[in-house]
Design an enzyme around this catalytic site. Structure first.
Site, PDB file in Angstrom:
ATOM      1  N   GLY A 158       1.065  -1.327   0.128  1.00  0.00           N
ATOM      2  CA  GLY A 158      -0.248  -0.048  -0.079  1.00  0.00           C
ATOM      3  C   GLY A 158       1.240   1.411  -0.239  1.00  0.00           C
ATOM      4  CG  ASN A 159      -0.514   4.587  -1.469  1.00  0.00           C
ATOM      5  OD1 ASN A 159      -0.965   5.855  -1.084  1.00  0.00           O
ATOM      6  ND2 ASN A 159      -0.710   4.036  -3.061  1.00  0.00           N
ATOM      7  CG  HIS A 160       2.529   6.501   3.891  1.00  0.00           C
ATOM      8  ND1 HIS A 160       2.655   5.148   5.651  1.00  0.00           N
ATOM      9  CD2 HIS A 160       3.928   6.051   4.050  1.00  0.00           C
ATOM     10  CE1 HIS A 160       3.439   5.041   5.344  1.00  0.00           C
ATOM     11  NE2 HIS A 160       4.635   5.139   5.165  1.00  0.00           N
ATOM     12  CB  ALA A 186      -1.796   7.360  -4.277  1.00  0.00           C
TER      13      ALA A 186
END
Ligand code: CTP
Length: 403
Positions: free
Chosen positions: A207-209, A274
């Site tokens: 995943g991402n932030h 994102a």
């Protein structure tokens, strides 16, 4: 200090208007509460008077020397009616003037926000829907009710949105001051927000932030400008913006499906999410265990679809404005704007909102600073400011292209 009129109609959700009133007074707005007679059956005048610091009246013949039926509306910077019942929406739509609230609505020339709350059947009735359409056509913002538990045991569409989110929408309206309030009325816009997650096994993901805050600010700003907003939210923990249809998703594939189906025929789509560019070729059905010999597993990845590129090259509607975001750094191959221009062309979008992340990522921050590049060659620098301020500049650019 803005002068706000809080109209309260006679529904059980009147108790939630006390919270809304507190948000306004705590942020130093001058609030005059105008309840209907029926509203006082649910929450009494002493509560409104104590929370607003002002006396309240429901009828035009009270405090008559102050001509309240004209003055309160004339002096207001914003009128918000929460909850707005089917009856109050009908009276407002037909221009009745049979109590202080309806008189106030007729004399107000400022933005007016209605936050309806009622049973699903009443909301869906053609009479109510016609009244809502009439009010929207005249420039009022009528927030779509939330779905969920209603009074009693039933659930459905008709709940008053979270008072914090009604307050946030009202602030968006107030911040625009004299600007045309509902320039996106009648427009359907789709916004994506958050970061997707690709499952590795039942407990792990790639995943991402991304916090989703810029996307949520875009959705809230569009709703405050009168748009019908669908927000496709990937793993975001923020509260649903008032009046916005939120579609939760997890993976990039789910995000793609939700965005493409919501975007059919829409006026604008803004890809603020994102999405993970890669996903594991296989998701393990069981938890991946550590090996005794200390070796680590290899995870084979495959590319996810590029949703923005798909939207840019196959427009979901004849005149859909497509907006992308790009976080870029400059390098030997070119400056931030060189890379961004190339991306704008590659993705085929109309606008690209570019963040220079050379100094570190902007995930989760309150503020944002960007340059908006357009396919027609123009570029608009947006100085550091709130995500809401950037959202409004983006919608300004979209609105110009829609008109
Ligand atoms: N985006 C998308 N689908 C993806 C990845 C990104 O729709 N699979 C959208 C994002 O929502 C954003 C824009 O594309 O609007 C940003 O893309 P970015 O990741 O910067 O572009 P890439 O083509 O992946 O370029 P790079 O190689 O620079 O990462």
């Amino acid at each position: 200090m803005s002068r706000v009129v809080l109209g309260v109609a006679g529904g059980i959700a009147a108790y939630k208007a006390c919270e809304l009133l507190r948000r306004f007074t705590e942020s130093r707005h001058d609030v005059t509460v105008v309840p209907t007679a029926a509203a006082l059956e649910f929450v009494g005048a002493p509560t409104w008077e104590a929370l607003s610091g002002k006396s309240v009246a429901t009828e035009v013949f009270e405090n008559i020397t102050e001509v309240p039926h004209v003055r309160i509306g004339q002096e207001a910077d914003l009128v918000v009616v929460a909850p707005a019942t089917a009856n109050t929406l009908a009276r407002a739509a037909h221009g009745l003037a049979d109590d202080l609230l309806t008189n106030t609505l007729l004399t107000a020339r400022c933005p007016v926000v209605f936050a309806p709350a009622m049973h699903t059947e009443m909301w869906e009735h053609p009479a109510t829907q016609d009244n809502v359409a009439t009010l929207r056509r005249r420039g009022a913002i009528v927030i779509e009710p939330a779905e969920g538990r209603l009074t009693g045991k039933d659930t459905g569409k008709g709940r008053l949105p979270d008072p914090d989110e009604i307050f946030a929408l009202c602030c968006e309206v107030l911040v625009r001051g004299g600007a045309p309030t509902t320039d996106l009325a009648g427009r359907h816009v789709v916004v994506s927000a958050g970061g997707t997650r690709e499952r590795l096994d039942p407990v792990r993901f790639l995943g991402n932030h991304s916090s989703g805050r810029q996307g949520y600010a875009l959705a809230r700003a569009a709703a405050a400008r009168g748009a019908d907003v669908t927000l496709v939210a990937a793993n975001v923990t923020l509260p649903d913006p008032a009046g916005v249809k939120v579609v939760p998703v997890v993976t990039t594939a789910e995000l793609r499906d939700a965005v493409l189906s919501a975007a059919v025929g829409c006026d604008a789509v803004v890809m603020a999410a994102a999405p993970a560019d890669f996903r594991p070729v296989a998701t393990s059905a069981t938890k991946i265990k550590k090996a005794d010999d200390g070796s680590a597993p290899s995870i084979e990845l495959e590319q996810n679809p590029d949703i923005l590129k798909e939207l840019g090259t196959h427009r979901p509607g004849p005149a859909t404005v497509v907006v992308g975001f790009a976080a870029e750094t400059g390098d030997a191959g070119g400056s931030v704007l060189d890379h961004a221009r190339a991306k704008l062309a590659r993705k085929g979008c109309d606008l690209l909102v570019v963040n220079d992340v050379s100094g570190g990522a902007v995930f989760g921050e309150d503020d944002n600073e960007a340059v908006i590049l357009a396919a027609d060659g123009t570029s608009t620098p947006v100085p550091r400011g709130s995500k809401s301020a950037l959202a409004h500049v983006i919608w300004d650019q979209v609105a110009t292209r829609l008109s």
